[in-house]
Design an enzyme around this catalytic site. Structure first.
Site, PDB file in Angstrom:
ATOM      1  N   ASP A  35       0.863  -1.186   0.000  1.00 16.45           N
ATOM      2  CA  ASP A  35       0.000   0.000   0.000  1.00 16.45           C
ATOM      3  C   ASP A  35       0.897   1.233   0.000  1.00 16.45           C
ATOM      4  N   LEU A  83      -6.775  -4.760  -4.316  1.00  9.70           N
ATOM      5  CA  LEU A  83      -7.759  -3.738  -3.917  1.00  9.70           C
ATOM      6  C   LEU A  83      -7.224  -2.319  -4.024  1.00  9.70           C
ATOM      7  N   ALA A  85      -6.457   1.162  -5.111  1.00 11.05           N
ATOM      8  CA  ALA A  85      -7.100   1.951  -6.169  1.00 11.05           C
ATOM      9  C   ALA A  85      -7.340   3.366  -5.681  1.00 11.05           C
ATOM     10  N   SER A  87     -10.387   5.509  -5.318  1.00  9.56           N
ATOM     11  CA  SER A  87     -11.711   4.908  -5.154  1.00  9.56           C
ATOM     12  C   SER A  87     -12.877   5.889  -5.073  1.00  9.56           C
ATOM     13  N   THR A 133     -15.965  -2.773  -9.170  1.00 11.73           N
ATOM     14  CA  THR A 133     -17.189  -2.109  -8.739  1.00 11.73           C
ATOM     15  C   THR A 133     -18.342  -2.348  -9.715  1.00 11.73           C
ATOM     16  N   ASP A 134     -19.569  -2.241  -9.194  1.00 13.78           N
ATOM     17  CA  ASP A 134     -20.744  -2.342 -10.069  1.00 13.78           C
ATOM     18  C   ASP A 134     -20.882  -1.108 -10.959  1.00 13.78           C
ATOM     19  N   GLU A 135     -20.114  -0.043 -10.647  1.00 13.63           N
ATOM     20  CA  GLU A 135     -20.277   1.214 -11.389  1.00 13.63           C
ATOM     21  C   GLU A 135     -19.813   1.094 -12.840  1.00 13.63           C
ATOM     22  N   TYR A 158     -13.766   7.603 -12.541  1.00  8.17           N
ATOM     23  CA  TYR A 158     -13.499   6.470 -11.651  1.00  8.17           C
ATOM     24  C   TYR A 158     -13.944   5.160 -12.282  1.00  8.17           C
ATOM     25  N   ALA A 160     -14.715   4.503 -15.314  1.00  3.65           N
ATOM     26  CA  ALA A 160     -14.027   4.211 -16.583  1.00  3.65           C
ATOM     27  C   ALA A 160     -12.660   3.595 -16.323  1.00  3.65           C
ATOM     28  N   LYS A 162     -11.787   1.886 -13.632  1.00  6.64           N
ATOM     29  CA  LYS A 162     -11.992   0.522 -13.114  1.00  6.64           C
ATOM     30  C   LYS A 162     -12.374  -0.413 -14.266  1.00  6.64           C
ATOM     31  N   PRO A 213     -24.490  17.234   3.578  1.00 12.38           N
ATOM     32  CA  PRO A 213     -24.684  17.574   2.169  1.00 12.38           C
ATOM     33  C   PRO A 213     -25.327  16.428   1.380  1.00 12.38           C
ATOM     34  N   ASN A 257     -30.463   7.836  -1.317  1.00 10.04           N
ATOM     35  CA  ASN A 257     -29.521   8.519  -0.424  1.00 10.04           C
ATOM     36  C   ASN A 257     -30.254   9.200   0.726  1.00 10.04           C
ATOM     37  N   HIS A 292     -24.102  12.317 -12.333  1.00 12.58           N
ATOM     38  CA  HIS A 292     -24.431  11.462 -11.187  1.00 12.58           C
ATOM     39  C   HIS A 292     -25.262  10.244 -11.612  1.00 12.58           C
TER      40      HIS A 292
HETATM   41  P1  NAD Z   1      -9.851   3.069  -0.158  1.00 16.00           P
HETATM   42  O1  NAD Z   1      -9.645   4.359  -0.889  1.00 16.00           O
HETATM   43  O2  NAD Z   1     -10.344   3.111   1.249  1.00 16.00           O
HETATM   44  O3  NAD Z   1      -8.482   2.249  -0.132  1.00 16.00           O
HETATM   45  C1  NAD Z   1      -7.618   2.212  -1.235  1.00 16.00           C
HETATM   46  C2  NAD Z   1      -6.230   1.826  -0.722  1.00 16.00           C
HETATM   47  O4  NAD Z   1      -5.357   1.740  -1.862  1.00 16.00           O
HETATM   48  C3  NAD Z   1      -5.632   2.842   0.244  1.00 16.00           C
HETATM   49  O5  NAD Z   1      -5.056   2.202   1.349  1.00 16.00           O
HETATM   50  C4  NAD Z   1      -4.565   3.535  -0.592  1.00 16.00           C
HETATM   51  O6  NAD Z   1      -3.460   4.015   0.174  1.00 16.00           O
HETATM   52  C5  NAD Z   1      -4.150   2.433  -1.548  1.00 16.00           C
HETATM   53  N1  NAD Z   1      -3.583   2.960  -2.796  1.00 16.00           N
HETATM   54  C6  NAD Z   1      -4.093   3.952  -3.571  1.00 16.00           C
HETATM   55  N2  NAD Z   1      -3.288   4.160  -4.636  1.00 16.00           N
HETATM   56  C7  NAD Z   1      -2.264   3.264  -4.521  1.00 16.00           C
HETATM   57  C8  NAD Z   1      -1.132   2.991  -5.310  1.00 16.00           C
HETATM   58  N3  NAD Z   1      -0.882   3.662  -6.444  1.00 16.00           N
HETATM   59  N4  NAD Z   1      -0.285   2.010  -4.910  1.00 16.00           N
HETATM   60  C9  NAD Z   1      -0.523   1.328  -3.757  1.00 16.00           C
HETATM   61  N5  NAD Z   1      -1.594   1.544  -2.964  1.00 16.00           N
HETATM   62  C10 NAD Z   1      -2.448   2.515  -3.347  1.00 16.00           C
HETATM   63  O7  NAD Z   1     -10.798   2.218  -1.083  1.00 16.00           O
HETATM   64  P2  NAD Z   1     -11.825   1.059  -0.720  1.00 16.00           P
HETATM   65  O8  NAD Z   1     -13.159   1.658  -0.587  1.00 16.00           O
HETATM   66  O9  NAD Z   1     -11.272   0.214   0.358  1.00 16.00           O
HETATM   67  O10 NAD Z   1     -11.823   0.233  -2.081  1.00 16.00           O
HETATM   68  C11 NAD Z   1     -10.926  -0.853  -2.283  1.00 16.00           C
HETATM   69  C12 NAD Z   1     -11.192  -1.477  -3.647  1.00 16.00           C
HETATM   70  O11 NAD Z   1     -12.536  -1.928  -3.715  1.00 16.00           O
HETATM   71  C13 NAD Z   1     -11.005  -0.502  -4.811  1.00 16.00           C
HETATM   72  O12 NAD Z   1     -10.392  -1.206  -5.860  1.00 16.00           O
HETATM   73  C14 NAD Z   1     -12.414  -0.096  -5.173  1.00 16.00           C
HETATM   74  O13 NAD Z   1     -12.506   0.242  -6.544  1.00 16.00           O
HETATM   75  C15 NAD Z   1     -13.176  -1.370  -4.859  1.00 16.00           C
HETATM   76  N6  NAD Z   1     -14.594  -1.190  -4.502  1.00 16.00           N
HETATM   77  C16 NAD Z   1     -14.941  -0.318  -3.500  1.00 16.00           C
HETATM   78  C17 NAD Z   1     -16.291  -0.208  -3.143  1.00 16.00           C
HETATM   79  C18 NAD Z   1     -16.714   0.712  -2.024  1.00 16.00           C
HETATM   80  O14 NAD Z   1     -17.927   0.844  -1.779  1.00 16.00           O
HETATM   81  N7  NAD Z   1     -15.823   1.325  -1.278  1.00 16.00           N
HETATM   82  C19 NAD Z   1     -17.259  -0.954  -3.818  1.00 16.00           C
HETATM   83  C20 NAD Z   1     -16.855  -1.826  -4.840  1.00 16.00           C
HETATM   84  C21 NAD Z   1     -15.513  -1.938  -5.160  1.00 16.00           C
HETATM   85  P1  TYD Z   2     -20.283   7.809  -2.468  1.00 16.62           P
HETATM   86  O1  TYD Z   2     -20.200   7.358  -1.054  1.00 16.62           O
HETATM   87  O2  TYD Z   2     -19.326   8.845  -2.956  1.00 16.62           O
HETATM   88  O3  TYD Z   2     -20.224   6.484  -3.376  1.00 16.62           O
HETATM   89  P2  TYD Z   2     -20.511   6.304  -4.976  1.00 16.62           P
HETATM   90  O4  TYD Z   2     -20.601   7.643  -5.608  1.00 16.62           O
HETATM   91  O5  TYD Z   2     -19.317   5.556  -5.444  1.00 16.62           O
HETATM   92  O6  TYD Z   2     -21.783   5.522  -5.063  1.00 16.62           O
HETATM   93  O7  TYD Z   2     -21.758   8.369  -2.709  1.00 16.62           O
HETATM   94  C1  TYD Z   2     -22.891   7.564  -2.459  1.00 16.62           C
HETATM   95  C2  TYD Z   2     -24.106   8.351  -2.918  1.00 16.62           C
HETATM   96  O8  TYD Z   2     -24.263   9.490  -2.059  1.00 16.62           O
HETATM   97  C3  TYD Z   2     -23.986   8.902  -4.326  1.00 16.62           C
HETATM   98  O9  TYD Z   2     -25.264   8.850  -4.957  1.00 16.62           O
HETATM   99  C4  TYD Z   2     -23.565  10.345  -4.116  1.00 16.62           C
HETATM  100  C5  TYD Z   2     -24.225  10.713  -2.803  1.00 16.62           C
HETATM  101  N1  TYD Z   2     -23.512  11.690  -1.962  1.00 16.62           N
HETATM  102  C6  TYD Z   2     -24.208  12.785  -1.430  1.00 16.62           C
HETATM  103  O10 TYD Z   2     -25.431  12.955  -1.645  1.00 16.62           O
HETATM  104  N2  TYD Z   2     -23.518  13.669  -0.632  1.00 16.62           N
HETATM  105  C7  TYD Z   2     -22.187  13.537  -0.361  1.00 16.62           C
HETATM  106  O11 TYD Z   2     -21.589  14.395   0.332  1.00 16.62           O
HETATM  107  C8  TYD Z   2     -21.494  12.402  -0.919  1.00 16.62           C
HETATM  108  C9  TYD Z   2     -20.021  12.200  -0.656  1.00 16.62           C
HETATM  109  C10 TYD Z   2     -22.211  11.497  -1.699  1.00 16.62           C
END
Ligand code: NAD
Ligand code: TYD
Length: 357
Positions: A35, A83, A85, A87, A133-135, A158, A160, A162, A213, A257, A292
């Protein structure tokens, strides 16, 4: 020799829960975390493992070929759970190149290391688990669900980036036979999530009495999954899933939301001893996120049928646990919001993005 699993991004939100799950479930396994400790990575997320001789932390960037090379030489991982990324969608709108670099180039760097270091004879056991991600599937209207065969249609930098990494991972399977698996998951929630994301941001602001917000009208819908359940699903997929396959992982828990924010306000009123309805007054409608995505929803029948996985934790219980975790970990929140671990918009722009107040 004990098997070694390399977990990239293990100091982040989901990655740190994956480390917890693997070390607890596999007493013979070693875990190496790679990391870079970017703004969203925090060593404090792994403090529970620092004395464990089966755990090693390596600080480094997944784009750094020589460093990744050294790590493979030294630790000889047989599996990679990828993991690491960039994110956050909002950050990708103002700084897209970082997403191409880490998510696409970084993923290719790791894939190349696997190709170089894994002998084909071990491919039956080796796994490269790509956590996505599902996105990548785009945005849904009020009806329908994504399946594993839905065509990709990413709409934010993001998603794109992924999508690009998912395509590369599948290309390495088809071209070189590298034993890769892709998972696409819905929105995670739970302890240790960076307060740039909706749920921890709202909790953090509730604790400080700050405005909450809500983008647009708050009608956008996300499917929420408890982070530990995602981590367990990932380990299961790596152990029992089939190389070349894709598995959708979701919570079967769609909420607008506004519904999520209302639930958090009710929890805050209850836990903090306020009159019902007090916290809702903090809701503040702000300019919508550009592009969005309206709704994400997943058909998770494949992972249920093939691997017997399904989510179980009720959302109301998970949200309350999450709220309580942030309430009882003020040092974590303070550390995350300060100094070296400050939020990206403060580091890079000195303020929240333009589409926020
Ligand atoms: P996060 O941002 O909390 O963690 C990402 C980690 O990657 C951090 O510890 C960061 O320091 C590390 N990192 C970033 N750039 C790096 C690099 N260039 N080299 C080495 N380490 C690096 O993210 P998260 O929410 O834990 O997501 C983890 C993974 O799961 C991601 O690939 C994300 O796309 C995927 N994902 C997240 C969600 C979600 O809801 N959070 C949902 C589906 C998939
Ligand atoms: P987020 O947690 O950024 O995840 P993602 O965009 O990857 O789904 O946002 C979740 C939802 O909440 C999304 O529809 C955007 C909305 N949102 C707000 O309404 N206010 C906020 O301050 C943030 C960060 C997100």
């Amino acid at each position: 020799m004990a098997e070694t699993i390399l977990i990239t991004g293990g100091a982040g939100f989901i990655g740190s829960h994956v480390v917890d799950v693997v070390l607890a479930k596999e007493p013979a396994c070693r875990v190496v975390v790679l990391d870079s400790l970017s703004y969203s990575g925090f060593l404090g997320n792994l403090v529970q493992h620092t004395d464990n001789p089966r755990f090693t932390f390596v600080q480094g960037d997944i784009q750094d070929g020589p460093l990744v090379e050294d790590l493979f030489q030294q630790h000889q991982p047989t599996r990679v759970y990828h993991l690491a990324a960039e994110s956050h969608v909002d950050k990708s709108i103002v700084a897209p190149l970082a997403f191409v670099n880490t998510n696409v180039v970084g993923t290719a760097t790791l894939l190349n290391a696997c190709l170089k270091h894994w002998d084909k004879s071990a491919y039956t056991h080796n796994r490269f688990l790509h956590v996505s991600t599902d996105e990548v599937y785009g945005a849904l209207g009020p009806e329908g669900q994504f399946t594993e065969t839905t065509a990709y249609d990413p709409r934010s930098p993001y998603s794109a980036s992924k999508a690009g990494s998912d395509h590369l991972v599948r290309a390495y399977y088809h071209t070189y036979g590298l034993p890769t698996i892709v998972t696409n998951c819905s929105n995670n929630y739970g302890p240790r999530q960076h307060p740039e994301k909706l749920i921890p941001l709202v909790i953090s602001n509730l604790l400080e009495g700050k405005p909450l917000p809500v983008y647009g009208k708050g009608t956008n819908v996300r499917d929420w999954l408890w982070v530990t359940e995602h981590a367990q699903a990932l380990h299961l997929v790596a152990a029992q899933g089939t190389p070349g396959e894709t598995y959708l992982i979701g919570g079967n828990n769609e909420r607008s939301n506004l519904e999520v924010v209302h639930m958090l306000c009710a929890i805050a009123d209850d836990v903090l001893g306020k009159d019902p309805g007090t916290s809702q007054k903090l809701i503040h409608y702000v300019t919508d996120r550009p592009g969005h995505d309206f709704r994400y929803a997943l058909d998770t029948q494949k992972i249920a049928a093939h691997l017997g996985w399904q989510p179980t934790l009720a959302f109301a219980d998970g949200l309350r646990q999450t709220f309580n975790w942030y309430l009882h970990n003020p040092e974590w929140l303070a550390a995350v919001k300060s100094g070296e671990y400050a939020s990206w918009y403060e580091l890079q722009y000195g303020a929240r993005p333009a589409f926020q107040p």
